[in-house]
Design a protein around this motif. Structure first.
Motif: not given
Length: 333
Positions: A7-13, A21-29, A207-213
């Motif tokens: 997961a990536v710590i992307v912000g602060d309360y 944000w657990a960006y990797w699992p398919k249900y969070h991707a 299989p290769e991990r990808l980030l598409l923006i």
């Protein structure tokens, strides 16, 4: 082997403590990031997040953007579209056979329809979309008919698909949709980028991990834009979302428009200040609907890095300060 899951710590309360944000699992991707592109916090978030994943997690990052390009390294020519068009339709026993066929046909039919718009002619004045299913894809069949009929201008347009040019910025590959294009040319450029990266993923042997923006120019999605163009862009975005569901891909839509986010199944939606968009969150009616007084109080103080982060599956809502720097990896067990 794929890398470990993070997961990536992307912000602060605002009250303290990191937000991940657990960006990797398919249900969070899948993440939709809504807000004006002039918001420096939004730009820095995307740069920091993509840089972290590309360098620390060895994630392959592909970024389609209408923003001005920075200093770029080498150009990279993707020949993935003709490669994927060289195959016949999959055999009947393939589970996702019809999805693959539908996507291939969508790209070719949409590209030809946009070319007809560009040249001011009716689509019906061009050859029909027919191909030999047992030996080629839709684009290959269409090109064969075009060549037989010697439609020179269309032959030249279709050659643009032989090599789609991306550029490397450090460890990140970017496709730039030029700002000075007409609406139709902008749509053609954006579609070509999505098509090439979809075909590129199909080309991978392992299989290769990808980030598409994807950052579609807002002119392609505003209500006054030709409805056929909007439909093409929305479908292209839905295909990128499909890749996040079916492959090892995380998809981030960065948009100045709320449309078409409600129509697409994004689990995570981030709301930042908007301007000159299809929604003005500072209007009283919209503020009342959002029901987040702390968010608007921060915006009124000029803190435009504060956002509403919604998990549309659980219904959880968080007011956080996006990190413009200092994203942290947290290993998942």
């Amino acid at each position: 082997m794929l890398a470990k899951q993070h997961a990536v710590i992307v912000g602060d309360y605002l009250s303290g403590g990191g937000f991940g944000w657990a960006y990797w699992p398919k249900y969070h991707a899948k993440l939709a990031l809504i807000g004006t592109n002039e918001n420096g916090s939004k730009r820095q978030f995307l740069k920091e997040f993509s840089s972290l994943l590309s360098t620390k997690c060895k994630v392959s990052v592909h970024w389609i953007t209408g923003e001005d390009s920075a200093v770029m390294d080498e150009a990279i020519a993707y020949d993935s579209i003709p490669w994927v068009e060289g195959f016949s339709d999959p055999p009947e026993f393939f589970e996702d056979r019809h999805t693959f066929m539908d996507i291939r046909s969508f790209f070719t039919s949409s590209y030809v329809r946009l070319l007809a718009m560009k040249h001011g002619i009716n689509r019906d004045d061009l050859p029909p979309l027919v191909y030999r299913e047992h030996m080629e894809g839709p684009l290959a069949g269409f090109r064969r008919v075009v060549n037989q009929n010697r439609i020179a201008w269309l032959e030249e347009e279709l050659k643009e698909l032989d090599e789609v040019h991306w550029h490397r910025e450090g460890d990140i590959r970017k496709f730039h949709v030029a700002r000075n294009l007409s609406i139709v040319d902008s749509a053609i450029s954006f579609l070509k980028a999505v098509w090439s990266v979809w075909a590129y993923i199909a080309q991978l042997k392992e299989p290769e991990r990808l980030l598409l923006i994807a950052e579609p120019p807002k002119e392609l999605l505003i209500e006054t834009t030709n409805e056929q163009i909007r439909e093409v862009i929305v479908k292209a975005l839905s295909i990128l979302g499909y890749l996040a569901e079916e492959t090892t891909t995380t998809f981030v839509l960065s948009s100045e428009m709320l449309y078409p986010v409600p129509e697409l199944p994004f689990r995570h939606v981030v709301i930042l200040p908007t301007s000159d968009s299809d929604i003005n969150l500072m209007e009283r009616s919209n503020r009342d609907n959002v029901q987040a007084p702390l968010l608007f109080a921060e915006w009124e103080r000029g803190n435009h890095g504060v956002c509403l982060w919604e998990d549309r599956y659980t219904g959880e809502r968080h007011i956080i300060q996006l990190r413009a720097a200092g994203h942290e990896l947290v290993e998942l067990t």
